[in-house]
Write a protein that holds these residues in place. Structure first.
Motif, PDB file in Angstrom:
ATOM      1  N   LEU A  88       0.834  -1.208   0.000  1.00 46.45           N
ATOM      2  CA  LEU A  88       0.000   0.000   0.000  1.00 46.45           C
ATOM      3  C   LEU A  88       0.867   1.256   0.000  1.00 46.45           C
ATOM      4  O   LEU A  88       0.589   2.215  -0.724  1.00 46.45           O
ATOM      5  CB  LEU A  88      -0.937   0.010   1.208  1.00 46.45           C
ATOM      6  CG  LEU A  88      -2.126  -0.947   1.144  1.00 46.45           C
ATOM      7  CD1 LEU A  88      -2.803  -1.028   2.505  1.00 46.45           C
ATOM      8  CD2 LEU A  88      -3.111  -0.513   0.075  1.00 46.45           C
ATOM      9  N   LEU A  89       1.911   1.262   0.812  1.00 47.97           N
ATOM     10  CA  LEU A  89       2.794   2.428   0.869  1.00 47.97           C
ATOM     11  C   LEU A  89       3.528   2.630  -0.452  1.00 47.97           C
ATOM     12  O   LEU A  89       3.703   3.771  -0.907  1.00 47.97           O
ATOM     13  CB  LEU A  89       3.783   2.291   2.027  1.00 47.97           C
ATOM     14  CG  LEU A  89       3.168   2.384   3.421  1.00 47.97           C
ATOM     15  CD1 LEU A  89       4.212   2.064   4.485  1.00 47.97           C
ATOM     16  CD2 LEU A  89       2.545   3.748   3.665  1.00 47.97           C
ATOM     17  N   SER A  90       3.920   1.545  -1.080  1.00 48.32           N
ATOM     18  CA  SER A  90       4.579   1.631  -2.383  1.00 48.32           C
ATOM     19  C   SER A  90       3.618   2.199  -3.427  1.00 48.32           C
ATOM     20  O   SER A  90       3.979   3.090  -4.210  1.00 48.32           O
ATOM     21  CB  SER A  90       5.071   0.250  -2.803  1.00 48.32           C
ATOM     22  OG  SER A  90       5.581   0.284  -4.110  1.00 48.32           O
ATOM     23  N   ARG A  91       2.403   1.684  -3.420  1.00 47.69           N
ATOM     24  CA  ARG A  91       1.379   2.173  -4.367  1.00 47.69           C
ATOM     25  C   ARG A  91       1.072   3.648  -4.104  1.00 47.69           C
ATOM     26  O   ARG A  91       0.914   4.437  -5.043  1.00 47.69           O
ATOM     27  CB  ARG A  91       0.110   1.328  -4.230  1.00 47.69           C
ATOM     28  CG  ARG A  91      -1.010   1.756  -5.120  1.00 47.69           C
ATOM     29  CD  ARG A  91      -0.737   1.426  -6.570  1.00 47.69           C
ATOM     30  NE  ARG A  91      -1.866   1.848  -7.384  1.00 47.69           N
ATOM     31  CZ  ARG A  91      -1.746   2.486  -8.534  1.00 47.69           C
ATOM     32  NH1 ARG A  91      -0.572   2.721  -9.046  1.00 47.69           N
ATOM     33  NH2 ARG A  91      -2.827   2.857  -9.197  1.00 47.69           N
ATOM     34  N   LYS A  92       1.010   4.011  -2.841  1.00 48.07           N
ATOM     35  CA  LYS A  92       0.729   5.403  -2.479  1.00 48.07           C
ATOM     36  C   LYS A  92       1.825   6.323  -3.028  1.00 48.07           C
ATOM     37  O   LYS A  92       1.531   7.382  -3.583  1.00 48.07           O
ATOM     38  CB  LYS A  92       0.628   5.528  -0.953  1.00 48.07           C
ATOM     39  CG  LYS A  92       0.292   6.914  -0.484  1.00 48.07           C
ATOM     40  CD  LYS A  92       0.105   6.949   1.025  1.00 48.07           C
ATOM     41  CE  LYS A  92      -0.204   8.345   1.499  1.00 48.07           C
ATOM     42  NZ  LYS A  92      -0.470   8.376   2.949  1.00 48.07           N
ATOM     43  N   GLN A  93       3.088   5.917  -2.878  1.00 47.11           N
ATOM     44  CA  GLN A  93       4.194   6.726  -3.379  1.00 47.11           C
ATOM     45  C   GLN A  93       4.092   6.914  -4.894  1.00 47.11           C
ATOM     46  O   GLN A  93       4.273   8.011  -5.406  1.00 47.11           O
ATOM     47  CB  GLN A  93       5.536   6.085  -3.016  1.00 47.11           C
ATOM     48  CG  GLN A  93       6.736   6.860  -3.511  1.00 47.11           C
ATOM     49  CD  GLN A  93       6.813   8.267  -2.949  1.00 47.11           C
ATOM     50  OE1 GLN A  93       6.535   8.479  -1.771  1.00 47.11           O
ATOM     51  NE2 GLN A  93       7.170   9.228  -3.774  1.00 47.11           N
ATOM     52  N   LYS A  94       3.776   5.845  -5.609  1.00 45.16           N
ATOM     53  CA  LYS A  94       3.640   5.935  -7.068  1.00 45.16           C
ATOM     54  C   LYS A  94       2.494   6.871  -7.453  1.00 45.16           C
ATOM     55  O   LYS A  94       2.615   7.652  -8.399  1.00 45.16           O
ATOM     56  CB  LYS A  94       3.407   4.553  -7.665  1.00 45.16           C
ATOM     57  CG  LYS A  94       4.640   3.667  -7.591  1.00 45.16           C
ATOM     58  CD  LYS A  94       4.346   2.280  -8.086  1.00 45.16           C
ATOM     59  CE  LYS A  94       5.540   1.364  -7.854  1.00 45.16           C
ATOM     60  NZ  LYS A  94       5.249  -0.027  -8.178  1.00 45.16           N
ATOM     61  N   LEU A  95       1.406   6.793  -6.716  1.00 45.37           N
ATOM     62  CA  LEU A  95       0.264   7.664  -7.012  1.00 45.37           C
ATOM     63  C   LEU A  95       0.587   9.126  -6.741  1.00 45.37           C
ATOM     64  O   LEU A  95       0.171  10.016  -7.495  1.00 45.37           O
ATOM     65  CB  LEU A  95      -0.962   7.234  -6.199  1.00 45.37           C
ATOM     66  CG  LEU A  95      -1.637   5.949  -6.671  1.00 45.37           C
ATOM     67  CD1 LEU A  95      -2.668   5.493  -5.641  1.00 45.37           C
ATOM     68  CD2 LEU A  95      -2.284   6.138  -8.031  1.00 45.37           C
ATOM     69  N   VAL A  96       1.330   9.393  -5.674  1.00 45.97           N
ATOM     70  CA  VAL A  96       1.727  10.770  -5.369  1.00 45.97           C
ATOM     71  C   VAL A  96       2.588  11.318  -6.507  1.00 45.97           C
ATOM     72  O   VAL A  96       2.408  12.467  -6.942  1.00 45.97           O
ATOM     73  CB  VAL A  96       2.468  10.849  -4.012  1.00 45.97           C
ATOM     74  CG1 VAL A  96       3.132  12.191  -3.820  1.00 45.97           C
ATOM     75  CG2 VAL A  96       1.500  10.560  -2.867  1.00 45.97           C
ATOM     76  N   GLU A  97       3.490  10.487  -7.016  1.00 43.38           N
ATOM     77  CA  GLU A  97       4.320  10.907  -8.142  1.00 43.38           C
ATOM     78  C   GLU A  97       3.473  11.157  -9.387  1.00 43.38           C
ATOM     79  O   GLU A  97       3.698  12.129 -10.114  1.00 43.38           O
ATOM     80  CB  GLU A  97       5.390   9.852  -8.417  1.00 43.38           C
ATOM     81  CG  GLU A  97       6.427   9.766  -7.314  1.00 43.38           C
ATOM     82  CD  GLU A  97       7.342   8.556  -7.421  1.00 43.38           C
ATOM     83  OE1 GLU A  97       7.250   7.811  -8.439  1.00 43.38           O
ATOM     84  OE2 GLU A  97       8.143   8.337  -6.498  1.00 43.38           O
ATOM     85  N   GLN A  98       2.489  10.296  -9.635  1.00 49.24           N
ATOM     86  CA  GLN A  98       1.591  10.486 -10.775  1.00 49.24           C
ATOM     87  C   GLN A  98       0.759  11.749 -10.611  1.00 49.24           C
ATOM     88  O   GLN A  98       0.489  12.451 -11.587  1.00 49.24           O
ATOM     89  CB  GLN A  98       0.658   9.289 -10.935  1.00 49.24           C
ATOM     90  CG  GLN A  98       1.326   8.036 -11.428  1.00 49.24           C
ATOM     91  CD  GLN A  98       0.356   6.859 -11.498  1.00 49.24           C
ATOM     92  OE1 GLN A  98      -0.848   7.019 -11.337  1.00 49.24           O
ATOM     93  NE2 GLN A  98       0.891   5.676 -11.726  1.00 49.24           N
ATOM     94  N   LEU A  99       0.355  12.017  -9.381  1.00 51.77           N
ATOM     95  CA  LEU A  99      -0.474  13.186  -9.109  1.00 51.77           C
ATOM     96  C   LEU A  99       0.256  14.466  -9.502  1.00 51.77           C
ATOM     97  O   LEU A  99      -0.346  15.390 -10.051  1.00 51.77           O
ATOM     98  CB  LEU A  99      -0.861  13.219  -7.629  1.00 51.77           C
ATOM     99  CG  LEU A  99      -1.824  14.301  -7.180  1.00 51.77           C
ATOM    100  CD1 LEU A  99      -3.162  14.174  -7.901  1.00 51.77           C
ATOM    101  CD2 LEU A  99      -2.034  14.217  -5.671  1.00 51.77           C
ATOM    102  N   GLU A 100       1.558  14.501  -9.251  1.00 57.31           N
ATOM    103  CA  GLU A 100       2.349  15.686  -9.584  1.00 57.31           C
ATOM    104  C   GLU A 100       2.411  15.918 -11.091  1.00 57.31           C
ATOM    105  O   GLU A 100       2.584  17.042 -11.544  1.00 57.31           O
ATOM    106  CB  GLU A 100       3.758  15.538  -9.019  1.00 57.31           C
ATOM    107  CG  GLU A 100       3.789  15.532  -7.504  1.00 57.31           C
ATOM    108  CD  GLU A 100       5.150  15.172  -6.930  1.00 57.31           C
ATOM    109  OE1 GLU A 100       6.086  14.864  -7.709  1.00 57.31           O
ATOM    110  OE2 GLU A 100       5.278  15.190  -5.696  1.00 57.31           O
ATOM    111  N   LYS A 101       2.257  14.836 -11.874  1.00 54.82           N
ATOM    112  CA  LYS A 101       2.366  14.931 -13.334  1.00 54.82           C
ATOM    113  C   LYS A 101       1.027  14.861 -14.047  1.00 54.82           C
ATOM    114  O   LYS A 101       0.983  14.940 -15.271  1.00 54.82           O
ATOM    115  CB  LYS A 101       3.254  13.792 -13.843  1.00 54.82           C
ATOM    116  CG  LYS A 101       4.643  13.802 -13.270  1.00 54.82           C
ATOM    117  CD  LYS A 101       5.400  12.557 -13.700  1.00 54.82           C
ATOM    118  CE  LYS A 101       6.745  12.480 -12.990  1.00 54.82           C
ATOM    119  NZ  LYS A 101       7.440  11.219 -13.261  1.00 54.82           N
ATOM    120  N   ALA A 102      -0.058  14.674 -13.300  1.00 57.22           N
ATOM    121  CA  ALA A 102      -1.380  14.479 -13.904  1.00 57.22           C
ATOM    122  C   ALA A 102      -1.758  15.685 -14.767  1.00 57.22           C
ATOM    123  O   ALA A 102      -1.768  16.817 -14.289  1.00 57.22           O
ATOM    124  CB  ALA A 102      -2.427  14.248 -12.829  1.00 57.22           C
TER     125      ALA A 102
END
Length: 75
Positions: free
Chosen positions: A29-43
Protein backbone atom coordinates in the motif's frame (compact mmCIF):
# COMPACT_ATOMS: atom_id res chain seq x y z
CA UNK A 1 -20.12 5.37 -6.05
CA UNK A 2 -16.95 3.29 -5.84
CA UNK A 3 -16.60 0.49 -3.30
CA UNK A 4 -13.55 0.49 -0.99
CA UNK A 5 -12.24 -2.80 -2.39
CA UNK A 6 -8.75 -2.59 -0.80
CA UNK A 7 -10.24 -2.35 2.68
CA UNK A 8 -12.28 -5.51 2.15
CA UNK A 9 -9.25 -7.51 1.03
CA UNK A 10 -7.15 -6.19 3.88
CA UNK A 11 -9.87 -6.88 6.42
CA UNK A 12 -9.85 -10.57 5.50
CA UNK A 13 -6.06 -10.78 5.82
CA UNK A 14 -6.13 -8.85 9.09
CA UNK A 15 -8.82 -11.12 10.51
CA UNK A 16 -6.69 -14.18 9.75
CA UNK A 17 -4.15 -13.04 12.35
CA UNK A 18 -1.26 -13.33 9.90
CA UNK A 19 1.00 -10.44 10.93
CA UNK A 20 3.49 -11.19 8.15
CA UNK A 21 0.81 -10.89 5.50
CA UNK A 22 -0.40 -7.63 7.03
CA UNK A 23 3.14 -6.22 6.92
CA UNK A 24 3.39 -7.16 3.25
CA UNK A 25 0.04 -5.53 2.53
CA UNK A 26 1.15 -2.35 4.31
CA UNK A 27 4.40 -2.28 2.33
CA UNK A 28 2.47 -2.73 -0.92
CA UNK A 29 0.00 0.00 0.00
CA UNK A 30 2.79 2.43 0.87
CA UNK A 31 4.58 1.63 -2.38
CA UNK A 32 1.38 2.17 -4.37
CA UNK A 33 0.73 5.40 -2.48
CA UNK A 34 4.19 6.73 -3.38
CA UNK A 35 3.64 5.94 -7.07
CA UNK A 36 0.26 7.66 -7.01
CA UNK A 37 1.73 10.77 -5.37
CA UNK A 38 4.32 10.91 -8.14
CA UNK A 39 1.59 10.49 -10.78
CA UNK A 40 -0.47 13.19 -9.11
CA UNK A 41 2.35 15.69 -9.58
CA UNK A 42 2.37 14.93 -13.33
CA UNK A 43 -1.38 14.48 -13.90
CA UNK A 44 -2.36 16.52 -16.96
CA UNK A 45 -6.06 16.97 -16.22
CA UNK A 46 -8.41 17.61 -13.34
CA UNK A 47 -10.15 14.32 -14.09
CA UNK A 48 -6.87 12.40 -13.81
CA UNK A 49 -6.04 14.15 -10.53
CA UNK A 50 -9.49 13.35 -9.16
CA UNK A 51 -9.06 9.65 -9.98
CA UNK A 52 -5.63 9.55 -8.37
CA UNK A 53 -6.85 11.41 -5.28
CA UNK A 54 -9.71 8.92 -4.93
CA UNK A 55 -7.25 6.03 -5.05
CA UNK A 56 -5.09 7.77 -2.45
CA UNK A 57 -8.14 8.13 -0.18
CA UNK A 58 -8.81 4.40 -0.49
CA UNK A 59 -5.21 3.59 0.38
CA UNK A 60 -5.30 5.94 3.38
CA UNK A 61 -8.52 4.31 4.57
CA UNK A 62 -6.94 0.88 4.28
CA UNK A 63 -3.82 2.01 6.14
CA UNK A 64 -5.94 3.58 8.88
CA UNK A 65 -7.87 0.33 9.21
CA UNK A 66 -4.66 -1.67 9.57
CA UNK A 67 -3.30 0.77 12.15
CA UNK A 68 -6.33 0.37 14.45
CA UNK A 69 -5.75 -1.58 17.62
CA UNK A 70 -8.10 -4.49 17.91
CA UNK A 71 -8.62 -7.73 19.76
CA UNK A 72 -5.89 -10.26 19.06
CA UNK A 73 -6.02 -13.94 19.84
CA UNK A 74 -7.49 -14.47 23.29
CA UNK A 75 -7.36 -10.86 24.46
Amino acid sequence: MRAPVPTIRIASIFASGDGGAVSTVIENLLSRKQKLVEQLEKAPSVEDRDKIEHQLEQINTALDFLDRPGPRGGE
